[in-house]
Every structure is written in structure tokens, then in C-alpha cells.
Design a protein around this motif. Structure first.
Motif, short mmCIF file in Angstrom:
data_model
loop_
_atom_site.label_atom_id
_atom_site.label_comp_id
_atom_site.label_asym_id
_atom_site.label_seq_id
_atom_site.Cartn_x
_atom_site.Cartn_y
_atom_site.Cartn_z
N SER A 21 0.84 -1.21 0.00
CA SER A 21 0.00 0.00 0.00
C SER A 21 0.87 1.25 0.00
O SER A 21 0.50 2.26 -0.64
CB SER A 21 -0.95 0.00 1.21
N VAL A 22 2.00 1.21 0.67
CA VAL A 22 2.94 2.34 0.66
C VAL A 22 3.50 2.55 -0.74
O VAL A 22 3.56 3.68 -1.24
CB VAL A 22 4.09 2.10 1.66
N ALA A 23 3.90 1.46 -1.40
CA ALA A 23 4.47 1.55 -2.74
C ALA A 23 3.45 2.10 -3.74
O ALA A 23 3.76 2.98 -4.55
CB ALA A 23 4.98 0.18 -3.19
N VAL A 24 2.22 1.58 -3.68
CA VAL A 24 1.17 2.04 -4.61
C VAL A 24 0.83 3.51 -4.35
O VAL A 24 0.69 4.31 -5.28
CB VAL A 24 -0.09 1.17 -4.48
N ALA A 25 0.72 3.88 -3.07
CA ALA A 25 0.40 5.27 -2.73
C ALA A 25 1.48 6.22 -3.24
O ALA A 25 1.17 7.31 -3.74
CB ALA A 25 0.24 5.41 -1.21
#
Length: 434
Positions: free
Chosen positions: A417-421
Motif C-alpha cells: 500500500s505504501v508503494a502504490v500510494a
């Protein structure tokens, strides 16, 4: 608060210990025949229950997972990135697991004589595996892909060895459902969603019998293995210890290598700060062994503490709880190779590549509840023609490892989720509590 002896993982450990004690006593007191005739069958029933639930679990879970991707029509870019990241981390996890287990070779800690005893216990299954292996060598290079597409879905569902066909059908049905008008598709979505909930409840019921199943399985293994020589039983316990170390080492390496790399490439946050921010979710996942039950806490910590925008968290994390099972996939790879090693079976490169493919696909259908990983392991073992009964060797320590791999599953969901955000420009500042 539950008393410790009422918690399932403690009951399974107690069942393991009592099964070992009974097996040792039975081999000394001349109760081996009684154990084989009246105790071991209950372990077989437990394994059969796991096999029974495998097909409907994968079918319903996968269809629900695919239909949840209906938002891809609105967020196609984000959906593509999410699935790509999840598939990448899962393949990395399986690769790390296979590397660790092949280097450490925990199953080879058993003497050849002990391996021969285990082979004799599962001789019929192993003979069938050898015949299947010979047939596999004579097949064409694309026959494996051809076999994934079934001619008859009912026939596929009647044999757990055709699980990849069930996976294919489930994905196809899911895609078909989201392509028809919403009013018509909603009925099927609700049906499979309800079916998925029912099956998860059945998994809960089956896992309640796990302490008794573990007791019967381990008592049977010890009686079959030890005979008059109890040192063989000690050899088995030693190998089991190395197996646990291999799984835990693989999980640690996956977190340090894969997730740390994600943070370096897609954010400026330090991994220790990230762990501090989502610590409650990890601890809850560790204690419950359920990524689904932990999902609300994971979303809350990722949004408020890590700084991931709600739009990303509400999309990426629920999908992750369905299809992203890095810790489970790694465990399945290590467990499958360990069981094969313990039985004296050498897995070819093709079979280990099959583990990568099967474990990746099986992780998509793995329910985020305690015990689901064992059911997925049944699928992996059957895909590489290793006797499913070998699960008896690892069931006693599975609950502890389940807690650890669930913590990794949750960590993986949050990391992606951090990478996508970050790629969407929706990653804010981290807020750490004092």
C-alpha cells in the motif's frame, strides 16, 4: 480473556505432545497395533476433512477476490499496480523459501533408514507419484498449460489433484460475473460471498478437531517410525526443529530483502519506523493468525500512522487480505520440500517451478483465517505428487508458524500500500505515536 489451555494453538501443541508420548508408550508397551487400528484413523479423517474443504474454499474465495476487483474499471491503473506488486512479492517469497530449504535441507537431517521407514508408511502414494513422474517426462512442453483448462468442471472438482483447473475456472467465472450487468451479477456475487463465509466457518469447525487430529497423526507417525528403536523418533523431532528454523529464516529474509527494497525505492521511511507505525496490526495478526480479522486495524494504522491516502488503503488492503499471502506462500514452499526430503523424494527443477506457480495461485485463494495455509499446502503437495499424509510431520508446529507467517502477510499488505500510494502521489507524512 480465554484461559491459555482453551486457546486453539495451545490445544494443538498439547495434542502434539500427547501424541508423541502415546506413540512412545505404545511402541514400548506393545500397543502399536491398537494405535494403528483405533487411533491413527482419526488422523486420516482430519486429513480427509482438509481435502474435502479445499475445492469449495478455493472456488468461492477466488471468485469473491476477482469480483472485488470490479473497481479496476474505475481505478485500472491502481489495480494493475496493486496486482503486479502483490504477485512480485509473492514470487519473491516463494523463491526465498525454496532457496533456504534447498540450502539447509532440514528433511535430510533424518537418517536414510528413517526416510526409508517413512517411505514404507506412504509406499502406495509414493508408487503412484513415481508413475505420475514417468508420465510427466513423456509429456509435451505445453501439455502443462493445456491441462489447466478443463473439459469438464464437475470432473475437475471431483479430484483435488486438478486444483489448478479449479483456480482457472474460478478466475474465469469471476471475470464473467463482473462483465455482466451489475443487477444480474450482484446475485451471484452475494451467493459466492455467502458461500465463502460458510466455508470459512467450516474451516473454523475443522480446525477445532485439529488437536485430536494432530494427536492421532503424530501417534501414528511415531508408532510407524519408531518400532523398537526410539532414537528414530528423536531424529524426527530434530529434523522438525530445523524445519521451523528454515521457515522463520525465510520469513525474516523476505522482510529484510523484499520489503526493505520496496521502502527504499518508493518512500523515504525507515523500516523500523514503518514497523512501529503498524505494530498493533502485526501483533493482532500474530495472536489471531487471521489477516481478515486484522484488516480494520491494518487499514486504520496505515491511513493514520503510515500516511497512505484512504483511497489507496481502502482499495489495496482488502485485495491484499484476499490475494497477498507472502508468508503463507513461503511456508508452503518450505513445507512441501521438507516433506519431500523427509520422505526421501528428490524434487526436480520442474517440480520446484510447479511449487512457485501453484503456491502463487493457491495464495490468491487462501482465506485469511487460521488453518487455511494447511489446506493450501494440500493443493501444493498434490500438484508435485508428494503424499499429502506427510503433513502429519509438520502439523504440530504449524500454529506457531501460522502466527509468524500471518504477521508477514499483514506486513506485506501494508508495504505494498505504501508503494502504490507513492506511485499515485497519495503518500503523506508518517505520524508516529510517542
Amino acid at each position: 480473556m480465554k484461559k491459555w489451555y482453551k486457546q486453539l494453538h495451545w490445544q494443538i501443541l498439547i495434542g502434539l505432545v500427547l501424541g508423541l508420548i502415546w506413540g512412545l508408550i505404545a511402541s514400548v508397551a506393545g500397543l502399536s497395533s491398537f494405535t494403528i487400528d483405533y487411533v491413527k484413523p482419526f488422523g486420516t479423517i482430519f486429513v480427509n476433512l482438509l481435502k474435502l474443504i479445499a475445492v469449495p474454499l478455493v472456488l468461492a474465495s477466488l471468485i469473491v477476490g476477482v469480483t472485488n476487483l470490479n473497481d479496476v474499471t474505475k481505478l485500472s491503473r491502481m489495480g494493475g499496480k496493486t496486482i503486479l506488486f502483490y504477485m512480485f512479492t509473492t514470487v519473491c517469497a516463494i523463491t526465498i523459501g525454496l532457496t533456504v530449504v534447498n540450502v539447509m535441507q532440514p528433511g535430510k537431517a533424518l537418517p536414510q533408514e528413517t526416510q526409508a521407514e517413512l517411505q514404507a508408511s506412504y509406499s502406495q502414494n509414493i508408487e503412484g507419484s513415481e508413475e505420475s513422474a514417468m508420465e510427466f517426462k513423456e509429456r509435451g512442453p505445453l501439455d502443462f498449460i493445456v491441462d489447466i483448462v478443463p473439459q469438464n468442471v464437475v470432473q475437475s472438482a471431483s479430484d483435488n489433484g486438478n486444483m489448478l483447473q479449479i483456480v482457472f475456472v474460478a478466475i474465469l467465472l469471476g471475470i464473467g460475473i463482473i462483465q455482466i450487468p451489475k443487477e444480474k451479477g450482484r446475485i451471484l456475487i452475494k451467493f459466492f460471498d455467502s458461500l465463502n463465509d460458510v466455508i470459512i466457518k467450516l474451516v473454523d469447525f475443522i480446525m477445532l478437531t485439529a488437536p485430536y487430529g494432530v494427536f492421532a497423526l503424530m501417534a501414528g507417525v511415531i508408532v510407524d517410525l519408531a518400532g523398537d528403536d526410539l532414537t528414530k523418533a528423536l531424529d524426527l523431532l530434530g529434523a522438525l526443529g530445523w524445519y521451523c528454523i528454515a521457515v522463520l529464516l525465510g520469513l525474516i529474509l523476505h522482510v529484510l530483502i523484499v520489503y526493505s527494497s520496496l521502502f527504499k525505492m518508493f518512500s523515504k521511511m525507515k523500516i523500523k519506523d514503518f514497523f512501529k507505525a503498524i505494530q498493533p496490526a502485526i501483533l493482532l495478526g500474530f495472536s489471531t493468525s487471521s489477516s481478515s480479522a486484522t484488516l480494520p486495524v491494518t487499514m486504520e494504522r496505515v491511513e493514520k500512522n503510515v500516511g497512505v491516502d484512504e483511497e489507496v488503503a481502502s482499495f489495496v488492503l482488502p485485495i491484499g487480505a484476499t490475494i497477498n499471502m507472502d508468508g503463507t506462500s513461503l511456508y508452503q514452499a518450505v513445507a512441501a520440500v521438507f516433506i519431500a526430503q523427509a520422505l526421501g523424494l528428490d524434487l526436480s527443477i520442474a517440480q520446484q517451478l510447479t511449487i512457485v506457480l501453484t503456491a502463487t495461485l493457491a495464495s490468491i485463494g487462501a482465506a485469511g483465517v487460521p488453518g487455511a495455509g494447511i489446506i493450501m499446502l494440500v493443493i501444493v503437495l498434490q500438484a508435485i505428487e508428494v503424499p499429502v499424509e506427510g503433513i502429519a510431520l509438520i502439523l504440530g508446529v504449524d500454529r506457531l508458524l501460522d502466527m509468524c507467517r500471518t504477521a508477514v502477510n499483514i506486513t506485506g499488505d501494508a508495504a505494498v500500500s505504501v508503494a502504490v500510494a507513492h506511485t499515485e502521489g497519495l503518500l503523506g507524512e508518517m505520524h508516529l505515536e510517542d
